[in-house]
Design a protein around this motif. Structure first.
Motif, PDB file in Angstrom:
ATOM      1  N   ILE A   1      -1.131   9.614  -6.258  1.00 33.02           N
ATOM      2  CA  ILE A   1       0.006   9.713  -5.355  1.00 33.02           C
ATOM      3  C   ILE A   1      -0.427  10.507  -4.125  1.00 33.02           C
ATOM      4  O   ILE A   1      -1.011  11.581  -4.240  1.00 33.02           O
ATOM      5  N   ASP A   2      -0.173   9.948  -2.960  1.00 32.37           N
ATOM      6  CA  ASP A   2      -0.518  10.578  -1.692  1.00 32.37           C
ATOM      7  C   ASP A   2       0.594  10.225  -0.709  1.00 32.37           C
ATOM      8  O   ASP A   2       0.631   9.124  -0.168  1.00 32.37           O
ATOM      9  N   LEU A   3       1.520  11.163  -0.496  1.00 33.66           N
ATOM     10  CA  LEU A   3       2.674  10.876   0.349  1.00 33.66           C
ATOM     11  C   LEU A   3       2.306  10.686   1.809  1.00 33.66           C
ATOM     12  O   LEU A   3       2.981   9.930   2.517  1.00 33.66           O
ATOM     13  N   ILE A   4       1.243  11.320   2.262  1.00 30.31           N
ATOM     14  CA  ILE A   4       0.811  11.115   3.651  1.00 30.31           C
ATOM     15  C   ILE A   4       0.345   9.678   3.836  1.00 30.31           C
ATOM     16  O   ILE A   4       0.741   9.000   4.787  1.00 30.31           O
ATOM     17  N   GLU A   5      -0.483   9.188   2.928  1.00 27.58           N
ATOM     18  CA  GLU A   5      -0.934   7.794   3.000  1.00 27.58           C
ATOM     19  C   GLU A   5       0.239   6.840   2.827  1.00 27.58           C
ATOM     20  O   GLU A   5       0.334   5.824   3.520  1.00 27.58           O
ATOM     21  N   ALA A   6       1.130   7.150   1.894  1.00 23.80           N
ATOM     22  CA  ALA A   6       2.300   6.298   1.673  1.00 23.80           C
ATOM     23  C   ALA A   6       3.143   6.216   2.943  1.00 23.80           C
ATOM     24  O   ALA A   6       3.548   5.122   3.358  1.00 23.80           O
ATOM     25  N   HIS A   7       3.392   7.340   3.575  1.00 26.12           N
ATOM     26  CA  HIS A   7       4.192   7.373   4.800  1.00 26.12           C
ATOM     27  C   HIS A   7       3.504   6.561   5.895  1.00 26.12           C
ATOM     28  O   HIS A   7       4.158   5.804   6.623  1.00 26.12           O
TER      29      HIS A   7
ATOM     30  N   LEU B   1       0.833  -1.204   0.000  1.00 23.11           N
ATOM     31  CA  LEU B   1       0.000   0.000   0.000  1.00 23.11           C
ATOM     32  C   LEU B   1       0.871   1.259   0.000  1.00 23.11           C
ATOM     33  O   LEU B   1       0.573   2.228  -0.709  1.00 23.11           O
ATOM     34  N   GLY B   2       1.945   1.247   0.764  1.00 24.34           N
ATOM     35  CA  GLY B   2       2.868   2.378   0.744  1.00 24.34           C
ATOM     36  C   GLY B   2       3.455   2.601  -0.636  1.00 24.34           C
ATOM     37  O   GLY B   2       3.535   3.738  -1.123  1.00 24.34           O
ATOM     38  N   MET B   3       3.842   1.509  -1.281  1.00 24.54           N
ATOM     39  CA  MET B   3       4.403   1.619  -2.630  1.00 24.54           C
ATOM     40  C   MET B   3       3.363   2.150  -3.613  1.00 24.54           C
ATOM     41  O   MET B   3       3.670   2.994  -4.456  1.00 24.54           O
ATOM     42  N   ALA B   4       2.146   1.668  -3.500  1.00 29.70           N
ATOM     43  CA  ALA B   4       1.090   2.115  -4.417  1.00 29.70           C
ATOM     44  C   ALA B   4       0.818   3.602  -4.252  1.00 29.70           C
ATOM     45  O   ALA B   4       0.712   4.337  -5.243  1.00 29.70           O
ATOM     46  N   TYR B   5       0.698   4.057  -3.010  1.00 27.47           N
ATOM     47  CA  TYR B   5       0.431   5.483  -2.781  1.00 27.47           C
ATOM     48  C   TYR B   5       1.624   6.371  -3.124  1.00 27.47           C
ATOM     49  O   TYR B   5       1.451   7.508  -3.539  1.00 27.47           O
ATOM     50  N   SER B   6       2.833   5.869  -2.963  1.00 28.05           N
ATOM     51  CA  SER B   6       4.003   6.708  -3.241  1.00 28.05           C
ATOM     52  C   SER B   6       4.314   6.791  -4.725  1.00 28.05           C
ATOM     53  O   SER B   6       4.927   7.760  -5.178  1.00 28.05           O
ATOM     54  N   SER B   7       3.889   5.789  -5.485  1.00 28.74           N
ATOM     55  CA  SER B   7       4.251   5.750  -6.903  1.00 28.74           C
ATOM     56  C   SER B   7       3.082   5.976  -7.852  1.00 28.74           C
ATOM     57  O   SER B   7       3.291   6.172  -9.043  1.00 28.74           O
TER      58      SER B   7
END
Length: 98
Positions: A43-49, A30-36
């Motif tokens: 792309i949502d860096l808050i969700e990725a983090h 999930l982090g990879m999906a949101y960061s990329s």
């Protein structure tokens, strides 16, 4: 990392369900999906983090590196928001498990 990000369509609902069961690979996916923006996800860096943080706290070294990398592009407020979201996720899944 799990292979689900290589699929043509990211199985979001399935990975959320896996994450709710504490699956560390799901957190990382999930982090990879949101960061990329994998498979058309926004792309949502808050969700990725948030997701990287959950995996990192569970001991995943790849997630630790990913979390550090995206944190360089985030403000302190955004990081604090992601950390609060991770704590809220843990609370909600612990309540559901009880």
């Amino acid at each position: 990392m799990g292979s689900s990000l290589n699929n043509a369509h990211f199985p979001f609902d399935s990975r959320i369900a896996d994450a709710a069961r504490g699956n560390i690979d799901a957190y990382l996916d999930l982090g990879m999906a949101y960061s990329s923006g994998a498979s058309g996800m926004r792309i949502d860096l808050i969700e990725a983090h948030k997701w990287f943080n959950l995996a990192a706290v569970a001991g995943n070294e790849e997630a630790q590196a990913c979390r550090s990398e995206i944190a360089e592009d985030m403000s302190a407020r955004e990081i604090a928001s992601a950390q609060a979201a991770a704590r809220a996720w843990l609370r909600s899944t612990q309540r559901e498990a009880a």
